[in-house]
Design an enzyme around this catalytic site. Structure first.
Site, mmCIF file in Angstrom:
data_model
loop_
_atom_site.group_PDB
_atom_site.id
_atom_site.type_symbol
_atom_site.label_atom_id
_atom_site.label_comp_id
_atom_site.label_asym_id
_atom_site.label_seq_id
_atom_site.Cartn_x
_atom_site.Cartn_y
_atom_site.Cartn_z
ATOM 1 N N GLU A 1 30.630 49.609 71.061
ATOM 2 C CA GLU A 1 29.337 48.930 71.051
ATOM 3 C C GLU A 1 29.292 47.853 72.128
ATOM 4 O O GLU A 1 30.332 47.332 72.541
ATOM 5 C CB GLU A 1 29.080 48.301 69.679
ATOM 6 C CG GLU A 1 28.999 49.298 68.547
ATOM 7 C CD GLU A 1 28.660 48.664 67.211
ATOM 8 O OE1 GLU A 1 28.419 49.410 66.253
ATOM 9 O OE2 GLU A 1 28.635 47.411 67.134
ATOM 10 N N GLY B 1 33.525 44.547 69.018
ATOM 11 C CA GLY B 1 34.712 45.335 69.259
ATOM 12 C C GLY B 1 34.581 46.699 68.614
ATOM 13 O O GLY B 1 33.495 47.159 68.284
ATOM 14 N N ILE C 1 29.013 56.334 75.876
ATOM 15 C CA ILE C 1 29.223 57.566 75.134
ATOM 16 C C ILE C 1 29.007 58.756 76.074
ATOM 17 O O ILE C 1 27.996 58.834 76.774
ATOM 18 C CB ILE C 1 28.266 57.667 73.925
ATOM 19 C CG1 ILE C 1 28.327 56.382 73.085
ATOM 20 C CG2 ILE C 1 28.597 58.898 73.100
ATOM 21 C CD1 ILE C 1 29.689 56.046 72.531
ATOM 22 N N THR C 2 29.948 59.681 76.062
ATOM 23 C CA THR C 2 29.902 60.846 76.940
ATOM 24 C C THR C 2 29.233 62.008 76.221
ATOM 25 O O THR C 2 29.772 62.545 75.249
ATOM 26 C CB THR C 2 31.316 61.273 77.360
ATOM 27 O OG1 THR C 2 32.009 60.146 77.912
ATOM 28 C CG2 THR C 2 31.259 62.378 78.401
ATOM 29 N N ARG D 1 52.111 61.839 109.592
ATOM 30 C CA ARG D 1 51.597 60.659 110.279
ATOM 31 C C ARG D 1 52.691 60.003 111.114
ATOM 32 O O ARG D 1 53.787 59.694 110.616
ATOM 33 C CB ARG D 1 51.078 59.651 109.236
ATOM 34 C CG ARG D 1 50.639 58.304 109.781
ATOM 35 C CD ARG D 1 49.381 58.399 110.595
ATOM 36 N NE ARG D 1 48.883 57.074 110.925
ATOM 37 C CZ ARG D 1 47.962 56.834 111.847
ATOM 38 N NH1 ARG D 1 47.405 57.852 112.513
ATOM 39 N NH2 ARG D 1 47.550 55.610 112.095
ATOM 40 N N GLN E 1 61.778 52.805 106.391
ATOM 41 C CA GLN E 1 62.333 52.444 105.091
ATOM 42 C C GLN E 1 61.274 51.936 104.123
ATOM 43 O O GLN E 1 61.310 52.245 102.914
ATOM 44 C CB GLN E 1 63.424 51.382 105.261
ATOM 45 C CG GLN E 1 64.206 51.109 103.983
ATOM 46 C CD GLN E 1 65.295 50.083 104.182
ATOM 47 O OE1 GLN E 1 65.013 48.916 104.451
ATOM 48 N NE2 GLN E 1 66.551 50.515 104.086
ATOM 49 N N GLY F 1 46.271 54.325 105.047
ATOM 50 C CA GLY F 1 45.580 53.453 105.984
ATOM 51 C C GLY F 1 44.070 53.557 105.866
ATOM 52 O O GLY F 1 43.518 53.849 104.804
ATOM 53 N N GLU G 1 40.269 54.313 75.188
ATOM 54 C CA GLU G 1 41.166 54.224 74.030
ATOM 55 C C GLU G 1 41.870 52.877 73.915
ATOM 56 O O GLU G 1 43.003 52.789 73.459
ATOM 57 C CB GLU G 1 42.197 55.360 74.062
ATOM 58 C CG GLU G 1 41.742 56.625 73.386
ATOM 59 C CD GLU G 1 40.464 57.231 73.997
ATOM 60 O OE1 GLU G 1 39.387 56.614 73.847
ATOM 61 O OE2 GLU G 1 40.548 58.306 74.580
#
Length: 375
Positions: free
Chosen positions: A127, A131, A156-157, A264, A275, A335, A359
């Site tokens: 909400e 919570g 909400i999906t 690259r 290194q 980069g 979650e």
């Protein structure tokens, strides 16, 4: 604990990776560019046996154990974030509430449809002004033999133009938080699209407004006042799913970095010979394997029917921070090119931030772990 993955699951994981890269990713372009879920993508998901992988066989699923499902989920997580989200919700989260807490008519009606991809399920817990525990503001009041729900959920999906939906809805009642199953043809449900998100592009997430939404007593999942038990049962295992997704995204980023580092060149030699780059790759790989071990242990405990809440939160806490660090390293290694949309690095960099909120936040995971430690 056996870390060996069966040859059958390894083969399925290889097939899933190829399917994601060759079929799903090209079909998913409109998720990012147009914020739509193409019908042909959804049809391909159904053809690819994407749904019902963990749903019990008695209801039309494969009944795959979580320890076998998560290597596949890692592969789905390498693709577009919205597809990953759908994979983990439908296979590691939503069906459990119906199977363990639903009435028999819920199981017979919904689980076979979920296994065939004919219906989606939405978790209406979060909400905007409260919570996700006892303090939720959505209210349900019993009037005669009906329950009347009023409240506001968000983030909400759902896919209202694509497939029907069943809303697992949590509301406060005189008995405490109660879980209701609400069908999408209910006139008391109103959907309002949310603002565009930073990542995890696709159809907008929704505000779900319940306005005198009437449901039957028989559509309570569990018993009145059982809502938090339903929610926590889903969330604990779902945290393991999120950890597996974090590992999958991080592994994809590492897999992009290795050939780039070899190709690259700066000042006459490949950056892979420097290194600083070698150490960065080593740190990424080590963190990824640590995260994989954490979620594998939590999944193993679940399959052994042993307590796993603490391990699930540990896995989620570690991997949500790990994947963001890996994404940062991957962006820097590529980069300026990594900052453009020419490569998927930029998209993964945005998408992985959503793991902080799925979650439960890191702070919630720390509370769960500390609570278990201090028992």
């Amino acid at each position: 604990m056996d870390f060996q993955i069966s040859e059958n699951i390894q083969q399925r994981a290889r097939e899933a990776r190829k399917w994601v890269e060759d079929v799903l990713d090209p079909l998913s372009v409109d998720l990012e560019k147009k914020e739509i879920f193409p019908p042909e993508l959804y049809e391909e998901l159904k053809r690819g046996k994407f749904f019902g992988i963990t749903i019990p066989k008695e209801y039309g699923g494969e009944g795959l154990a979580m320890t076998d499902w998560y290597p596949l989920l890692e592969e789905y997580a390498r693709g577009y974030a919205f597809v990953r989200m759908m994979a983990h919700c439908m296979n590691g989260l939503m069906w459990r509430a119906i199977y363990f807490f639903g009435k028999e008519h819920h199981k017979q009606e919904l689980l076979p449809k979920m296994a065939r991809g004919e219906i989606m399920v939405a978790n209406c817990l979060t909400e905007p002004e409260a919570g996700t525990g006892k303090d939720i503001n959505t209210r349900a009041k019993k009037v005669g033999d009906k329950w009347i729900i009023n409240g506001h959920k968000w983030l909400i999906t759902v896919f209202p133009d694509l497939v029907s939906c069943f809303y697992i809805t949590f509301a406060n009642t005189e008995n405490g938080v109660t879980c209701f199953g609400v069908r999408d043809n209910n006139p008391g449900i109103h959907l309002v699209p949310m603002e565009k998100m930073m990542g995890t592009q696709g159809p907008r997430h929704f505000n779900i407004l319940f306005r005198d939404c009437e449901v039957d007593e028989s559509d309570i999942l569990g018993q009145p006042g059982d809502g938090l038990r339903v929610a926590f049962d889903m969330l604990a295992l779902s945290r393991v799913s999120i950890a597996a997704c974090c590992v999958g995204v991080a592994q994809k980023l590492l897999d992009l970095c290795i050939p780039h580092a070899k190709k690259r060149h700066t000042f006459g030699k490949a950056i892979a010979k420097r290194q600083a780059v070698q150490w960065s790759l080593a740190e990424m790989a080590t963190a990824i394997n640590a995260g994989r071990g954490l979620y594998q242990k939590a999944a193993w405990l679940y399959e052994q029917k042993k307590p796993f809440d603490m391990e699930a939160s540990m896995a989620k806490l570690f991997t949500e921070e790990m994947v963001v660090e890996v994404a940062e390293k991957a962006l820097r290694m590529h980069g300026g090119l990594g900052y453009t949309k020419a490569l998927p690095i930029e998209r993964f960099f945005r998408d992985c931030r959503s793991f902080h909120f799925e979650e439960g936040t890191a702070e919630i995971q720390k509370l769960v772990v500390s609570r278990e430690l201090l028992k």
